[in-house]
Design an enzyme around this catalytic site. Structure first.
Site, PDB file in Angstrom:
ATOM      1  N   LYS A 197       0.867  -1.179   0.000  1.00  0.00           N
ATOM      2  CA  LYS A 197       0.000   0.000   0.000  1.00  0.00           C
ATOM      3  C   LYS A 197       0.907   1.233   0.000  1.00  0.00           C
ATOM      4  O   LYS A 197       1.653   1.480   0.948  1.00  0.00           O
ATOM      5  CB  LYS A 197      -0.908   0.015   1.224  1.00  0.00           C
ATOM      6  CG  LYS A 197      -1.847   1.216   1.268  1.00  0.00           C
ATOM      7  CD  LYS A 197      -2.769   1.146   2.474  1.00  0.00           C
ATOM      8  CE  LYS A 197      -3.731   2.304   2.525  1.00  0.00           C
ATOM      9  NZ  LYS A 197      -4.642   2.237   3.687  1.00  0.00           N
ATOM     10  N   ARG A 207     -10.678   9.574   1.592  1.00  0.00           N
ATOM     11  CA  ARG A 207     -10.603  10.191   2.923  1.00  0.00           C
ATOM     12  C   ARG A 207     -11.759  11.158   3.140  1.00  0.00           C
ATOM     13  O   ARG A 207     -12.250  11.306   4.259  1.00  0.00           O
ATOM     14  CB  ARG A 207      -9.243  10.879   3.094  1.00  0.00           C
ATOM     15  CG  ARG A 207      -8.097   9.870   3.180  1.00  0.00           C
ATOM     16  CD  ARG A 207      -6.722  10.503   3.127  1.00  0.00           C
ATOM     17  NE  ARG A 207      -5.688   9.473   3.137  1.00  0.00           N
ATOM     18  CZ  ARG A 207      -4.419   9.674   2.817  1.00  0.00           C
ATOM     19  NH1 ARG A 207      -4.021  10.897   2.460  1.00  0.00           N
ATOM     20  NH2 ARG A 207      -3.555   8.681   2.845  1.00  0.00           N
ATOM     21  N   LYS A 221       1.207  10.037   5.791  1.00  0.00           N
ATOM     22  CA  LYS A 221       1.364   8.652   6.238  1.00  0.00           C
ATOM     23  C   LYS A 221       2.661   8.039   5.712  1.00  0.00           C
ATOM     24  O   LYS A 221       2.766   6.837   5.506  1.00  0.00           O
ATOM     25  CB  LYS A 221       0.138   7.839   5.815  1.00  0.00           C
ATOM     26  CG  LYS A 221      -1.169   8.441   6.349  1.00  0.00           C
ATOM     27  CD  LYS A 221      -2.378   7.549   6.100  1.00  0.00           C
ATOM     28  CE  LYS A 221      -3.628   8.189   6.699  1.00  0.00           C
ATOM     29  NZ  LYS A 221      -4.831   7.318   6.601  1.00  0.00           N
ATOM     30  N   GLU A 237       7.746  -6.795   1.333  1.00  0.00           N
ATOM     31  CA  GLU A 237       6.539  -6.683   2.151  1.00  0.00           C
ATOM     32  C   GLU A 237       5.574  -7.845   1.883  1.00  0.00           C
ATOM     33  O   GLU A 237       4.994  -8.420   2.811  1.00  0.00           O
ATOM     34  CB  GLU A 237       5.834  -5.349   1.876  1.00  0.00           C
ATOM     35  CG  GLU A 237       6.552  -4.124   2.426  1.00  0.00           C
ATOM     36  CD  GLU A 237       6.308  -3.919   3.909  1.00  0.00           C
ATOM     37  OE1 GLU A 237       5.668  -4.788   4.542  1.00  0.00           O
ATOM     38  OE2 GLU A 237       6.764  -2.884   4.443  1.00  0.00           O
ATOM     39  N   LYS A 252      -2.072  -1.502  -3.881  1.00  0.00           N
ATOM     40  CA  LYS A 252      -2.918  -0.311  -3.878  1.00  0.00           C
ATOM     41  C   LYS A 252      -2.042   0.932  -4.005  1.00  0.00           C
ATOM     42  O   LYS A 252      -1.069   1.049  -3.240  1.00  0.00           O
ATOM     43  CB  LYS A 252      -3.716  -0.272  -2.566  1.00  0.00           C
ATOM     44  CG  LYS A 252      -4.661   0.900  -2.411  1.00  0.00           C
ATOM     45  CD  LYS A 252      -5.380   0.839  -1.061  1.00  0.00           C
ATOM     46  CE  LYS A 252      -6.311   2.027  -0.907  1.00  0.00           C
ATOM     47  NZ  LYS A 252      -6.981   2.043   0.415  1.00  0.00           N
ATOM     48  N   SER A 278      -9.982   5.561  -5.101  1.00  0.00           N
ATOM     49  CA  SER A 278     -10.940   6.650  -5.288  1.00  0.00           C
ATOM     50  C   SER A 278     -10.470   7.699  -6.285  1.00  0.00           C
ATOM     51  O   SER A 278     -11.273   8.226  -7.067  1.00  0.00           O
ATOM     52  CB  SER A 278     -11.240   7.307  -3.942  1.00  0.00           C
ATOM     53  OG  SER A 278     -10.049   7.804  -3.340  1.00  0.00           O
ATOM     54  N   TYR A 317     -14.952   0.961  -7.445  1.00  0.00           N
ATOM     55  CA  TYR A 317     -16.224   1.645  -7.262  1.00  0.00           C
ATOM     56  C   TYR A 317     -17.086   1.560  -8.519  1.00  0.00           C
ATOM     57  O   TYR A 317     -18.262   1.903  -8.490  1.00  0.00           O
ATOM     58  CB  TYR A 317     -15.978   3.106  -6.870  1.00  0.00           C
ATOM     59  CG  TYR A 317     -15.132   3.223  -5.621  1.00  0.00           C
ATOM     60  CD1 TYR A 317     -15.699   3.029  -4.363  1.00  0.00           C
ATOM     61  CD2 TYR A 317     -13.759   3.480  -5.697  1.00  0.00           C
ATOM     62  CE1 TYR A 317     -14.924   3.106  -3.220  1.00  0.00           C
ATOM     63  CE2 TYR A 317     -12.977   3.557  -4.554  1.00  0.00           C
ATOM     64  CZ  TYR A 317     -13.559   3.360  -3.318  1.00  0.00           C
ATOM     65  OH  TYR A 317     -12.796   3.412  -2.179  1.00  0.00           O
TER      66      TYR A 317
END
Length: 330
Positions: A197, A207, A221, A237, A252, A278, A317
């Site tokens: 991610k 968000r 982040k 990872e 992602k 998004s 979506y």
């Protein structure tokens, strides 16, 4: 042999021969519908994601029924936590009567055969919008956050979630969650690890949708999500999460990271999911609404390219629209 004996265009001349050699076929079974769930009833539009809404549990069940009828195998739930339920310790995340937990129970009662995926992360529940617990300087604490995530994952499993999806990027959280699930008797609960991610700028509309953008403010982040410039790090990872007991891994965002998808699938061969996030949705939707692109054609092309890169399933979506388009195409 060479031209003119070899003419690759011969196979592209007719629809039937193009179909015969088509390598990648997108179906509704490849799609997962993310849903933003809110308290109360009704639907609430999300300005930065035209066509996507925050929905109450009753409306969630309507969407679930539609998804099932279109052949979409699973939903992914993202709760919109009221401001008064947020706290520094994110305790609402593991409330057995919390929004996510109630939504899971309602879905499994109404549609037991439909897969339910829950987001395991603290950002919807913290007053600061970070995915974990913070110290006095604002740094996200790893081990303390993992302990909270374990409690959240167990509460989701107890509610009936089929898949818990830690999206926080804390070190060691997959192993801790797997151990807790096994010890708690939830041996069939699957883990979808957000293994690669990235600290992407494409998350902005999400968000807004879950109400964490205002809490995060000018924060970032970067100390736990991955640097968009890195590729080898993603393989490390993914390897760690699989070793710790992940059943599936996630990359992602989607389109900007297809090279990562291909490397992960080639290296590990594990079930690999991709989140068309998004920002990707908003760009395609806006361009379509403005008449700059053919929305249907471009969306299906984008989803097909993600599958072609190695994705076994795609969170998008556009899931309902894409499934309708595929169905109408026969």
């Amino acid at each position: 042999m060479a031209f003119p004996a070899i003419r690759p265009r011969r196979m592209r001349r007719d629809a039937f021969s193009r179909a015969l050699m088509r390598e990648t076929v997108l179906t509704s079974a490849d799609l997962i519908l993310p849903v933003f769930v809110r308290e109360g009833s009704g639907r609430e539009a999300i300005a930065s994601m035209p066509g996507v809404e925050r929905v109450g549990i009753a409306e969630l069940l309507e969407l679930a029924g539609e998804a099932r009828s279109l052949g979409i195998p699973a939903l992914a739930l993202f709760p919109v936590t009221p401001p008064e339920a947020k706290s520094l310790d994110a305790a609402e995340a593991w409330n057995p009567d919390g929004l996510a937990q109630r939504a899971v129970r309602a879905l499994k009662q109404a549609y037991p055969e439909l897969g339910v995926i829950t987001d395991v992360a603290l950002d919807p529940f913290t007053t600061h919008g970070q995915d974990g617990l913070i110290d006095a300087s604002g740094y996200v604490l790893n081990d303390e956050t993992v302990a909270a995530l374990v409690r959240q994952a167990l509460s989701h499993a107890a509610a009936g979630a089929d898949i818990v999806a830690p999206s926080d990027m804390m070190d060691g959280r997959v192993g801790a969650i797997r151990t807790a699930l096994e010890n708690g008797g939830h041996i069939h609960t699957r883990i979808l690890a957000y293994s690669a991610k990235y600290a992407s700028s494409f998350y902005g509309p999400f968000r807004d949708a879950v109400g964490s953008a205002g809490n995060l403010g000018k924060g970032n982040k970067y100390t736990y999500q991955m640097d968009p410039a890195n590729s080898d790090e993603a393989l490390r990872e993914v390897a760690l999460d699989l070793e710790e007991g992940a059943d599936m891994v996630m990359i992602k965002p989607g389109l900007p990271y297809l090279d990562i998808v291909r490397r992960v699938k080639d290296r590990f061969g594990a079930p690999t999911l991709v989140y068309q996030v998004s920002g990707e949705y908003a760009m395609l939707k806006a361009a379509g609404q403005n008449g700059w692109i053919n929305e249907q054609a471009c969306v299906l092309e984008a989803l097909t390219s993600i599958k072609r890169a190695g994705a076994d399933a795609i969170l998008t979506y556009f899931a309902l629209d894409a499934a309708r388009w595929l169905k109408s195409a026969g």
